[in-house]
Design a protein around this motif. Structure first.
Motif, PDB file in Angstrom:
ATOM      1  N   SER A 217     -17.048   7.934  27.162  1.00 14.00           N
ATOM      2  CA  SER A 217     -16.472   6.590  27.218  1.00 14.00           C
ATOM      3  C   SER A 217     -16.039   6.238  28.631  1.00 14.00           C
ATOM      4  CB  SER A 217     -15.282   6.500  26.255  1.00 14.00           C
ATOM      5  OG  SER A 217     -15.718   6.672  24.929  1.00 14.00           O
TER       6      SER A 217
ATOM      7  N   GLU B  95     -21.040   9.456  13.409  1.00  9.51           N
ATOM      8  CA  GLU B  95     -20.511   8.154  13.814  1.00  9.51           C
ATOM      9  C   GLU B  95     -19.014   8.046  13.535  1.00  9.51           C
ATOM     10  OE1 GLU B  95     -21.547   3.385  13.215  1.00  9.51           O
ATOM     11  OE2 GLU B  95     -22.647   4.910  12.097  1.00  9.51           O
TER      12      GLU B  95
ATOM     13  N   ASN C 184     -17.375   3.686  20.613  1.00  9.98           N
ATOM     14  CA  ASN C 184     -17.483   2.390  19.944  1.00  9.98           C
ATOM     15  C   ASN C 184     -16.366   1.447  20.368  1.00  9.98           C
ATOM     16  OD1 ASN C 184     -19.631   1.671  18.135  1.00  9.98           O
ATOM     17  ND2 ASN C 184     -19.092   3.443  16.881  1.00  9.98           N
TER      18      ASN C 184
ATOM     19  N   GLU D  15     -16.989  -2.037  22.391  1.00  4.80           N
ATOM     20  CA  GLU D  15     -16.550  -3.285  21.764  1.00  4.80           C
ATOM     21  C   GLU D  15     -15.626  -4.079  22.695  1.00  4.80           C
ATOM     22  OE1 GLU D  15     -17.113  -5.941  18.886  1.00  4.80           O
ATOM     23  OE2 GLU D  15     -17.908  -3.895  18.710  1.00  4.80           O
TER      24      GLU D  15
ATOM     25  N   LYS E 277     -25.572  -0.664  19.212  1.00  5.66           N
ATOM     26  CA  LYS E 277     -25.257  -0.651  17.779  1.00  5.66           C
ATOM     27  C   LYS E 277     -26.395  -0.032  16.975  1.00  5.66           C
ATOM     28  CE  LYS E 277     -21.146  -2.367  17.552  1.00  5.66           C
ATOM     29  NZ  LYS E 277     -20.021  -1.525  17.065  1.00  5.66           N
TER      30      LYS E 277
ATOM     31  N   MET F 291     -26.268   3.683  17.273  1.00  8.57           N
ATOM     32  CA  MET F 291     -25.249   4.283  16.409  1.00  8.57           C
ATOM     33  C   MET F 291     -25.755   4.459  14.986  1.00  8.57           C
ATOM     34  SD  MET F 291     -22.346   5.432  17.382  1.00  8.57           S
ATOM     35  CE  MET F 291     -21.421   5.560  18.912  1.00  8.57           C
TER      36      MET F 291
END
Length: 323
Positions: free
Chosen positions: A37, A128, A137, A141, A156, A159
């Motif tokens: 991340s 996930e 995620n 987002e 997406k 994923m």
């Protein structure tokens, strides 16, 4: 507990203007889960900035930019790691919002953070729904809602694909991991190499899977840094594990493999392309390498533990002595 989208909405609603910084704070394996991340934000964002901190350093060397326009994401598997709980207090004292992730609903972390995410854990859970993917995620987002992210739909879709890719890869490597464990079961030192978003998992496999869980000596080397010092130690007696990513940093890993073929003898190549990651859009595939590598290397470490007769949950210091 809030779901992921609800948490993101609450964070952005509460922010006075726009988030300026996201701090990713944890210890050990939970920190490793955050590396991707951090890499994603610092690669894709034009304005938003991320910082990756081991919790105790975050607490003692508090970033000057930590303020009401900051989000601190804290992950603690059991939810009671003192350094991680204190990081939530540090965030609060600086008027920053915090998200806590743990699998323990009764954790101290949940008593301290602003927003709570309870994740699943175990062999039967979807990847996930594990912390690495959840945190990724969240930041995707946030970036998409604040700045826009051109490859949001491809991400997406990735994923949705990654769970099947992981399951197929784990089936594919069973015989290979048996052979690896038989070949290297008596080794006492390993070097783990990787690049891009995957370097964090090279580090994680060395400190968690090998050092913590197997009491072996291990060190992570960035594939790009290998030729700037570490390659001088290459010989025929030292084992290497090379994580070959799918994505823009792959040439760094390929360069290492080319050198190994000439000057090394003991090396294991874990290739994301060979394991099926290439079906994910090339614009986002790099961010899925670590999710795949974590699940695949979990099989490697398990097979190694069997051959070495050293169960993965055996500890001599952690939770047993004062430290």
């Amino acid at each position: 507990m809030m779901d992921l989208n609800s948490v993101v909405e609450k964070v952005l609603e509460k922010s006075d203007t726009r988030l300026e910084t996201i701090y990713l704070v944890a210890c050990g394996g939970s920190l490793v889960d955050m590396y991707t991340s951090d890499y994603f934000i610092n690669t894709e964002a034009k304005e938003l900035v991320a910082g990756l901190y081991t919790a105790n350093e975050f607490n003692h060397v508090v970033p000057k930019k930590l303020n009401e326009n900051s989000l601190v994401i804290i992950c603690s598997h059991g939810g009671n790691t003192p350094e991680s709980v204190e990081a939530a207090n540090v965030a609060r004292r600086h008027n920053a919002q915090s998200i806590g992730l743990t699998y323990n609903e009764e954790s101290m972390l949940f008593e301290t953070v602003d927003h709570k995410i309870l994740y699943e854990w175990g062999e039967d859970t979807s990847v996930e729904n594990n912390p690495m993917a959840i945190i990724l995620n969240i930041v995707v987002e946030i970036l998409h809602r604040q700045e826009g992210y051109a490859h949001y739909e491809a991400f997406k879709q990735g994923m949705h694909q990654i769970d099947d890719i992981v399951k197929n890869a784990q089936d594919q490597i069973q015989e290979r991991t048996d052979q690896f464990a038989d070949t290297y079961g008596k080794e006492e030192m390993f070097y783990i190499l990787g690049s891009g978003a995957s370097y964090g998992h090279a580090y994680g496999f060395s400190i968690c899977s090998l050092m913590e869980m197997q009491w072996l000596h291990a060190s992570a080397i960035h594939s790009g840094e290998y030729f700037h010092g570490p390659f001088e130690a290459t010989d025929h007696s030292t084992p290497y594990i090379l994580l070959m990513s799918e994505g823009p940093s792959r040439p760094l890993d390929e360069r290492v493999l080319k050198f190994f073929k000439t000057y090394a003898k003991k090396y294991e190549v874990v290739d994301a392309k060979e394991l099926g990651l290439s079906i994910i859009d090339e614009n986002v595939s790099d961010y899925f390498n670590p999710i795949l590598f974590y699940s695949v290397l979990s099989v490697y470490r398990y097979k190694l533990s069997i051959v070495r007769n050293h169960p993965l949950d055996t500890r001599r210091y952690m939770g047993k002595v004062e430290y």
